[in-house]
Design a protein around this motif. Sequence first.
Motif, mmCIF file in Angstrom:
data_model
loop_
_atom_site.group_PDB
_atom_site.id
_atom_site.type_symbol
_atom_site.label_atom_id
_atom_site.label_comp_id
_atom_site.label_asym_id
_atom_site.label_seq_id
_atom_site.Cartn_x
_atom_site.Cartn_y
_atom_site.Cartn_z
ATOM 1 N N CYS A 1 0.841 -1.205 0.000
ATOM 2 C CA CYS A 1 0.000 0.000 0.000
ATOM 3 C C CYS A 1 0.873 1.250 0.000
ATOM 4 C CB CYS A 1 -0.909 -0.011 1.228
ATOM 5 S SG CYS A 1 -0.033 -0.306 2.780
ATOM 6 N N GLU A 2 1.918 1.238 0.816
ATOM 7 C CA GLU A 2 2.765 2.439 0.898
ATOM 8 C C GLU A 2 3.576 2.632 -0.382
ATOM 9 O OE1 GLU A 2 5.023 3.072 4.480
ATOM 10 O OE2 GLU A 2 3.446 2.202 5.719
ATOM 11 N N LYS A 3 3.985 1.509 -0.985
ATOM 12 C CA LYS A 3 4.754 1.630 -2.239
ATOM 13 C C LYS A 3 3.881 2.196 -3.350
ATOM 14 C CE LYS A 3 7.892 -0.710 0.071
ATOM 15 N NZ LYS A 3 7.142 -0.914 1.328
ATOM 16 N N SER A 4 2.556 2.060 -3.177
ATOM 17 C CA SER A 4 1.630 2.518 -4.211
ATOM 18 C C SER A 4 0.881 3.788 -3.828
ATOM 19 C CB SER A 4 0.592 1.426 -4.486
ATOM 20 O OG SER A 4 1.229 0.248 -4.873
ATOM 21 N N CYS A 5 1.078 4.273 -2.633
ATOM 22 C CA CYS A 5 0.372 5.471 -2.160
ATOM 23 C C CYS A 5 0.665 6.643 -3.092
ATOM 24 C CB CYS A 5 0.833 5.778 -0.730
ATOM 25 S SG CYS A 5 0.203 7.323 -0.060
ATOM 26 N N VAL A 6 -0.347 7.434 -3.383
ATOM 27 C CA VAL A 6 -0.172 8.577 -4.290
ATOM 28 C C VAL A 6 0.890 9.538 -3.746
ATOM 29 C CG1 VAL A 6 -1.358 10.565 -5.311
ATOM 30 C CG2 VAL A 6 -2.495 8.348 -5.216
ATOM 31 N N LEU A 7 0.998 9.622 -2.429
ATOM 32 C CA LEU A 7 2.040 10.491 -1.856
ATOM 33 C C LEU A 7 3.430 9.878 -2.019
ATOM 34 C CD1 LEU A 7 0.377 11.890 1.385
ATOM 35 C CD2 LEU A 7 0.681 12.989 -0.836
ATOM 36 N N LYS A 8 3.515 8.601 -2.256
ATOM 37 C CA LYS A 8 4.790 7.973 -2.607
ATOM 38 C C LYS A 8 5.141 8.326 -4.053
ATOM 39 C CE LYS A 8 8.174 4.956 -3.029
ATOM 40 N NZ LYS A 8 9.484 5.211 -2.428
ATOM 41 N N SER B 1 4.023 10.770 -5.918
ATOM 42 C CA SER B 1 4.135 12.186 -6.244
ATOM 43 C C SER B 1 5.263 12.880 -5.497
ATOM 44 C CB SER B 1 2.807 12.896 -5.959
ATOM 45 O OG SER B 1 2.466 12.708 -4.594
ATOM 46 N N MET B 2 5.546 12.470 -4.253
ATOM 47 C CA MET B 2 6.574 13.178 -3.491
ATOM 48 C C MET B 2 7.428 12.229 -2.641
ATOM 49 S SD MET B 2 3.828 15.072 -0.987
ATOM 50 C CE MET B 2 4.974 15.818 0.151
ATOM 51 N N ASP B 3 7.387 10.956 -2.959
ATOM 52 C CA ASP B 3 8.217 9.955 -2.277
ATOM 53 C C ASP B 3 8.063 10.012 -0.755
ATOM 54 O OD1 ASP B 3 9.906 7.800 -2.269
ATOM 55 O OD2 ASP B 3 11.747 8.979 -2.292
ATOM 56 N N SER B 4 6.833 10.221 -0.325
ATOM 57 C CA SER B 4 6.595 10.405 1.102
ATOM 58 C C SER B 4 5.219 9.841 1.476
ATOM 59 C CB SER B 4 6.681 11.902 1.404
ATOM 60 O OG SER B 4 6.458 12.146 2.746
ATOM 61 N N PRO B 5 5.058 8.515 1.349
ATOM 62 C CA PRO B 5 3.715 7.938 1.541
ATOM 63 C C PRO B 5 3.196 8.081 2.967
ATOM 64 C CG PRO B 5 5.385 6.203 1.455
ATOM 65 C CD PRO B 5 6.083 7.488 1.110
ATOM 66 N N VAL B 6 1.899 7.922 3.082
ATOM 67 C CA VAL B 6 1.278 7.834 4.411
ATOM 68 C C VAL B 6 1.894 6.622 5.130
ATOM 69 C CG1 VAL B 6 -0.909 7.422 5.618
ATOM 70 C CG2 VAL B 6 -0.864 8.859 3.554
ATOM 71 N N GLN C 1 11.602 6.155 -6.039
ATOM 72 C CA GLN C 1 10.823 5.791 -7.216
ATOM 73 C C GLN C 1 11.698 5.650 -8.448
ATOM 74 O OE1 GLN C 1 7.720 4.987 -6.851
ATOM 75 N NE2 GLN C 1 7.457 4.441 -8.983
ATOM 76 N N ASN C 2 11.406 4.647 -9.249
ATOM 77 C CA ASN C 2 12.139 4.426 -10.486
ATOM 78 C C ASN C 2 11.523 5.291 -11.576
ATOM 79 O OD1 ASN C 2 13.431 3.503 -12.713
ATOM 80 N ND2 ASN C 2 13.054 1.327 -12.316
ATOM 81 N N PRO C 3 12.278 6.261 -12.132
ATOM 82 C CA PRO C 3 11.682 7.130 -13.148
ATOM 83 C C PRO C 3 11.253 6.367 -14.397
ATOM 84 C CG PRO C 3 14.035 7.608 -12.816
ATOM 85 C CD PRO C 3 13.647 6.601 -11.791
ATOM 86 N N ALA C 4 11.827 5.191 -14.600
ATOM 87 C CA ALA C 4 11.453 4.412 -15.789
ATOM 88 C C ALA C 4 10.084 3.762 -15.641
ATOM 89 C CB ALA C 4 12.513 3.340 -16.050
ATOM 90 N N THR C 5 9.611 3.630 -14.427
ATOM 91 C CA THR C 5 8.303 3.000 -14.200
ATOM 92 C C THR C 5 7.518 3.850 -13.195
ATOM 93 O OG1 THR C 5 9.334 1.628 -12.504
ATOM 94 C CG2 THR C 5 9.057 0.632 -14.670
ATOM 95 N N PRO C 6 6.995 4.963 -13.646
ATOM 96 C CA PRO C 6 6.359 5.888 -12.703
ATOM 97 C C PRO C 6 5.000 5.445 -12.186
ATOM 98 C CG PRO C 6 6.190 6.708 -14.951
ATOM 99 C CD PRO C 6 7.008 5.455 -15.018
ATOM 100 N N TRP C 7 4.443 4.389 -12.752
ATOM 101 C CA TRP C 7 3.136 3.928 -12.277
ATOM 102 C C TRP C 7 3.294 3.140 -10.977
ATOM 103 C CZ3 TRP C 7 5.463 2.718 -16.911
ATOM 104 C CH2 TRP C 7 6.108 1.486 -16.960
#
Length: 338
Positions: free
Chosen positions: A101-108, A110-115, A319-325
């Motif tokens: 969940c944290e690896k996929s959190c939108v805050l991860k 967008s800003m590498d700082s998940p909940v 985050q890997n810039p090659a796989t931003p999803w």
Amino acid sequence: MGNPKVFLTIPRQEAGYRPIHDRISDYSEVEQTLNSRDRKLQASRCMDCGVPFCHWACPLGNKQPEFQDALYKGKWEEAYKILNETNDFPEFTGRICPALCEKSCVLKLSMDSPVTIRENEAAIAEAAFREGYIKPRNIERNGRKVAIIGAGPAGLAAANQLNGKGYTVTVFDKNEAPGGLLRYGIPNFKLHKPIIDRRIRVMEEEGIHFKMNNDVDVRQLPEGFDAYCICTGAPTARDLPVPGRELKGIHPALDMLAQQNRILAGMTFPKEQLVTAKGKKVLIIGGGDTGSDCIGTSNRQGAASVTQIEIMPQPPVGQNPATPWPQFPVVLKTTSSH
Ligand code: SF4
């Protein structure tokens, strides 16, 4: 929802680990805890995303935005109820889940700082036990009996679910105490074993029978049951069929991890049966969670050195810039064992 913009002003705060000089010399849990105020602030960072990737990534389907919101508002019991709808044992997952969940959190993303979803989950579960929200349920029986073979995480979850639906459940396991890999695989410094005992007590009070030291042959299942649930096999090692595999000093991970946990539970072993890293140069093959558990255990046993090798290339930190999803395996995941 929490506070839609607070992630801009409140940074992610992890509870952190005990200092190295302190934790390296014992097997007590490594992770520390935040106070309730800081914990609620961390929950407030959740944005209640329209498409919550955290929920999508969770194999259990946990409702992360909902329980973060309840936690933020100080509704600890409600938070536990939401969590418990999808998760039988949040006190385990809150400690040892790799937190997809944290690896996929939108805050991860967008800003590498998940909940801090996993830590929040553990905090909710601990509050639930501490405040007495977890009570044995009064369950109406349906007259049917189920045997569960294997008291590991799968067996325990199956037992809990079936018991809740009214089946009379008996769990058989070859080991001396329930838990499977929770008890005989995961080091105590990640999962303190009284946490398992506490949950087993609740399950027993709800009517589940545990028959330990009972190595069931699946070709001769115990009689007297309407159905059987086979939940075995996880400790079977994947061997390496390479020349020299038979040489002395090469062990599957669980030989070491299970024995260390048993020693901590008070068992003793003859010297010739000990699998210990003390004074040795240790090579760990495999870079996953089990490999990292072997690192932490080797260090505590007093290894002269520890080297770990892994077949995959090293993923990037962050985050890997090659796989931003949102795709959890693309970042270097570290655990409290490392
Ligand atoms: S993805 Fe992160 S911010 Fe969005 S709902 Fe899930 S936990 Fe909250």
